[in-house]
Design an enzyme around this catalytic site. Structure first.
Site, PDB file in Angstrom:
ATOM      1  N   TYR A  33       0.830  -1.205   0.000  1.00 38.68           N
ATOM      2  CA  TYR A  33       0.000   0.000   0.000  1.00 38.68           C
ATOM      3  C   TYR A  33       0.860   1.249   0.000  1.00 38.68           C
ATOM      4  O   TYR A  33       2.077   1.188   0.216  1.00 38.68           O
ATOM      5  CB  TYR A  33      -0.953  -0.001   1.198  1.00 38.68           C
ATOM      6  CG  TYR A  33      -0.308   0.312   2.529  1.00 38.68           C
ATOM      7  CD1 TYR A  33       0.538  -0.606   3.157  1.00 38.68           C
ATOM      8  CD2 TYR A  33      -0.531   1.529   3.165  1.00 38.68           C
ATOM      9  CE1 TYR A  33       1.128  -0.317   4.374  1.00 38.68           C
ATOM     10  CE2 TYR A  33       0.055   1.824   4.393  1.00 38.68           C
ATOM     11  CZ  TYR A  33       0.881   0.897   4.987  1.00 38.68           C
ATOM     12  OH  TYR A  33       1.472   1.191   6.186  1.00 38.68           O
ATOM     13  N   ARG A  52       8.195   4.060  -4.654  1.00 35.42           N
ATOM     14  CA  ARG A  52       8.248   3.078  -3.556  1.00 35.42           C
ATOM     15  C   ARG A  52       7.237   1.955  -3.792  1.00 35.42           C
ATOM     16  O   ARG A  52       7.506   0.786  -3.509  1.00 35.42           O
ATOM     17  CB  ARG A  52       8.001   3.763  -2.207  1.00 35.42           C
ATOM     18  CG  ARG A  52       8.218   2.810  -1.032  1.00 35.42           C
ATOM     19  CD  ARG A  52       8.191   3.519   0.307  1.00 35.42           C
ATOM     20  NE  ARG A  52       6.894   4.114   0.572  1.00 35.42           N
ATOM     21  CZ  ARG A  52       6.640   4.925   1.585  1.00 35.42           C
ATOM     22  NH1 ARG A  52       7.603   5.233   2.449  1.00 35.42           N
ATOM     23  NH2 ARG A  52       5.446   5.435   1.761  1.00 35.42           N
ATOM     24  N   ARG A 100      -8.069 -20.336  -1.960  1.00 32.26           N
ATOM     25  CA  ARG A 100      -7.019 -20.175  -0.950  1.00 32.26           C
ATOM     26  C   ARG A 100      -5.903 -21.212  -1.115  1.00 32.26           C
ATOM     27  O   ARG A 100      -6.142 -22.409  -1.021  1.00 32.26           O
ATOM     28  CB  ARG A 100      -7.632 -20.274   0.446  1.00 32.26           C
ATOM     29  CG  ARG A 100      -6.651 -19.919   1.554  1.00 32.26           C
ATOM     30  CD  ARG A 100      -7.333 -19.899   2.916  1.00 32.26           C
ATOM     31  NE  ARG A 100      -6.388 -19.514   3.945  1.00 32.26           N
ATOM     32  CZ  ARG A 100      -5.491 -20.341   4.484  1.00 32.26           C
ATOM     33  NH1 ARG A 100      -5.441 -21.595   4.097  1.00 32.26           N
ATOM     34  NH2 ARG A 100      -4.658 -19.909   5.415  1.00 32.26           N
ATOM     35  N   LYS A 147       6.499  -1.944   1.869  1.00 36.42           N
ATOM     36  CA  LYS A 147       5.323  -1.353   2.529  1.00 36.42           C
ATOM     37  C   LYS A 147       4.151  -2.316   2.390  1.00 36.42           C
ATOM     38  O   LYS A 147       3.232  -2.127   1.596  1.00 36.42           O
ATOM     39  CB  LYS A 147       5.018   0.030   1.938  1.00 36.42           C
ATOM     40  CG  LYS A 147       4.143   0.870   2.869  1.00 36.42           C
ATOM     41  CD  LYS A 147       4.211   2.321   2.494  1.00 36.42           C
ATOM     42  CE  LYS A 147       3.158   3.174   3.195  1.00 36.42           C
ATOM     43  NZ  LYS A 147       3.298   3.253   4.648  1.00 36.42           N
ATOM     44  N   GLU A 180      11.960   2.367  14.254  1.00 34.92           N
ATOM     45  CA  GLU A 180      11.105   3.467  13.768  1.00 34.92           C
ATOM     46  C   GLU A 180       9.797   3.419  14.529  1.00 34.92           C
ATOM     47  O   GLU A 180       9.577   2.548  15.369  1.00 34.92           O
ATOM     48  CB  GLU A 180      10.856   3.306  12.259  1.00 34.92           C
ATOM     49  CG  GLU A 180      10.176   1.999  11.913  1.00 34.92           C
ATOM     50  CD  GLU A 180      10.061   1.742  10.419  1.00 34.92           C
ATOM     51  OE1 GLU A 180       9.928   2.696   9.645  1.00 34.92           O
ATOM     52  OE2 GLU A 180      10.096   0.550  10.035  1.00 34.92           O
ATOM     53  N   LEU A 205      11.203   1.251   7.105  1.00 35.63           N
ATOM     54  CA  LEU A 205      10.618   1.744   5.860  1.00 35.63           C
ATOM     55  C   LEU A 205      11.321   3.046   5.464  1.00 35.63           C
ATOM     56  O   LEU A 205      11.533   3.915   6.312  1.00 35.63           O
ATOM     57  CB  LEU A 205       9.122   2.008   6.049  1.00 35.63           C
ATOM     58  CG  LEU A 205       8.409   2.387   4.764  1.00 35.63           C
ATOM     59  CD1 LEU A 205       8.179   1.153   3.902  1.00 35.63           C
ATOM     60  CD2 LEU A 205       7.079   3.055   5.054  1.00 35.63           C
TER      61      LEU A 205
HETATM   62  C1  PLP Z   1       6.618   1.726   9.497  1.00 38.04           C
HETATM   63  C2  PLP Z   1       6.582   3.087   8.890  1.00 38.04           C
HETATM   64  N1  PLP Z   1       7.681   3.852   8.933  1.00 38.04           N
HETATM   65  C3  PLP Z   1       7.701   5.089   8.390  1.00 38.04           C
HETATM   66  C4  PLP Z   1       6.573   5.633   7.792  1.00 38.04           C
HETATM   67  C5  PLP Z   1       6.629   7.016   7.189  1.00 38.04           C
HETATM   68  O1  PLP Z   1       6.647   6.937   5.801  1.00 38.04           O
HETATM   69  P1  PLP Z   1       6.124   8.140   4.884  1.00 38.04           P
HETATM   70  O2  PLP Z   1       6.936   9.328   5.251  1.00 38.04           O
HETATM   71  O3  PLP Z   1       6.391   7.664   3.508  1.00 38.04           O
HETATM   72  O4  PLP Z   1       4.677   8.325   5.195  1.00 38.04           O
HETATM   73  C6  PLP Z   1       5.411   4.860   7.716  1.00 38.04           C
HETATM   74  C7  PLP Z   1       4.214   5.402   7.067  1.00 38.04           C
HETATM   75  O5  PLP Z   1       3.162   4.841   7.115  1.00 38.04           O
HETATM   76  C8  PLP Z   1       5.406   3.560   8.262  1.00 38.04           C
HETATM   77  O6  PLP Z   1       4.320   2.785   8.213  1.00 38.04           O
END
Ligand code: PLP
Length: 285
Positions: A33, A52, A100, A147, A180, A205
């Site tokens: 997503y 991304r 499935r 993501k 994070e 991420l």
């Molecule tokens: C785990 C994680 N880290 C960092 C971010 C920040 O990413 P962005 O700046 O692209 O929204 C997100 C955004 O949803 C996230 O889910």
């Protein structure tokens, strides 16, 4: 006004928008997503989000559900149909629906869902006092650079934060280093005044906002260290903040039960926030 969604080539009122019960996103979290912020009706950092998305799809060997150009048109049309000025576009691609079976379907037909929602971005009301975070163990898989919609650890983390009266949870790896936030990247200005954020590899991420802030820092000639920092280093930091598409740059003034610095948003975070808001709104005065 009824919200309008886009599902597999059709614009539909949100209550009528449906995916199949054997969709692999539903059964296996086999999907990816993006959340793209919209400010004054314009998509912010669209190219970064689409790049991304392409990377996430590639890493999971999923085809694009349609071309980038069509996606761009659909997103604009959704902004228009939902009369969205400020908010987010949510875009999800799954490996489609099929009986499935863990193995990939032989001829996948990806599901594409796009929705739009009005929402205040980087809420100013939170900036004056900053927000609190708690620290929790990072129990995610080892490909956090993708993501993926497999977000259960983040769901549990955000819920724990809410129950603790905090805004976000910072996840901590097995060696005591912050990875994070559950939906944001983590930054500190440490005791020595060094700006630190974790390097973007498989462990976190690569936030699109993070990348934009790195560019703004470079333009300002402000150095930083891209490396992991411990919870202790964060406790002793002068400043802390988080970045994400929906929060922009948000000061963090409490970590667990400790104040960060003097408990007020620091000067660097406020400056970065101003720079980022000017950039996002196109007001670069
Ligand atoms: C785990 C994680 N880290 C960092 C971010 C920040 O990413 P962005 O700046 O692209 O929204 C997100 C955004 O949803 C996230 O889910």
């Amino acid at each position: 006004m009824a919200r309008v969604a886009y599902v597999n080539r059709r614009f539909l009122p949100l209550p009528a928008a449906r995916v199949h019960i054997e969709d692999r996103g539903f059964q296996f979290a086999d999907g990816v997503y993006e959340v793209i912020p919209v400010q004054e009706g314009r998509l912010i950092e669209e190219a970064g989000h689409m790049d991304r998305l392409g990377r996430s799809l590639h890493e999971l060997r999923m085809p694009w559900p349609t071309t980038r150009r069509v996606m761009a048109l659909v997103m604009r049309e959704l902004v228009r149909r939902n009369r969205l000025r400020e908010g987010i576009i949510y875009l999800q691609v799954t490996r489609g629906s099929s009986p499935r079976d863990f193995r990939f379907p032989p001829d996948p037909a990806p599901t594409l869902v796009i929705t739009a929602r009005s929402q205040v971005l980087g809420p100013q009301r939170l900036v004056e006092d900053g927000v609190g975070v708690i620290t929790i163990p990072d129990i995610r898989w080892k490909r956090r650079d993708i993501k993926s919609v497999s977000l259960l650890p983040q769901v549990l983390g955000k819920q724990r934060a809410a129950e603790a009266g905090a805004y976000e949870a910072w996840m901590v790896d097995e060696d005591g280093f912050v990875t994070e936030g559950t939906s944001s990247n983590a930054w500190i200005v440490n005791r020595e005044g060094v700006l630190v954020t974790r390097q973007a590899n498989h462990m976190i991420l690569r936030g699109v906002t993070r990348q934009a802030v790195l560019r703004l820092l470079a333009e300002e000639g402000r150095g930083l260290e891209e490396r992991p920092f411990t919870v202790d280093e964060a406790y002793q930091a002068r400043e802390a903040f988080l970045t994400s598409s929906s929060n922009y740059v948000m000061p963090v003034t409490r970590i667990d039960d400790r104040s960060v610095g003097n408990g007020k948003p620091g000067s660097l975070v406020l400056k970065l926030r101003d720079l980022y808001v000017a950039y996002a709104t196109g007001r670069t005065s």
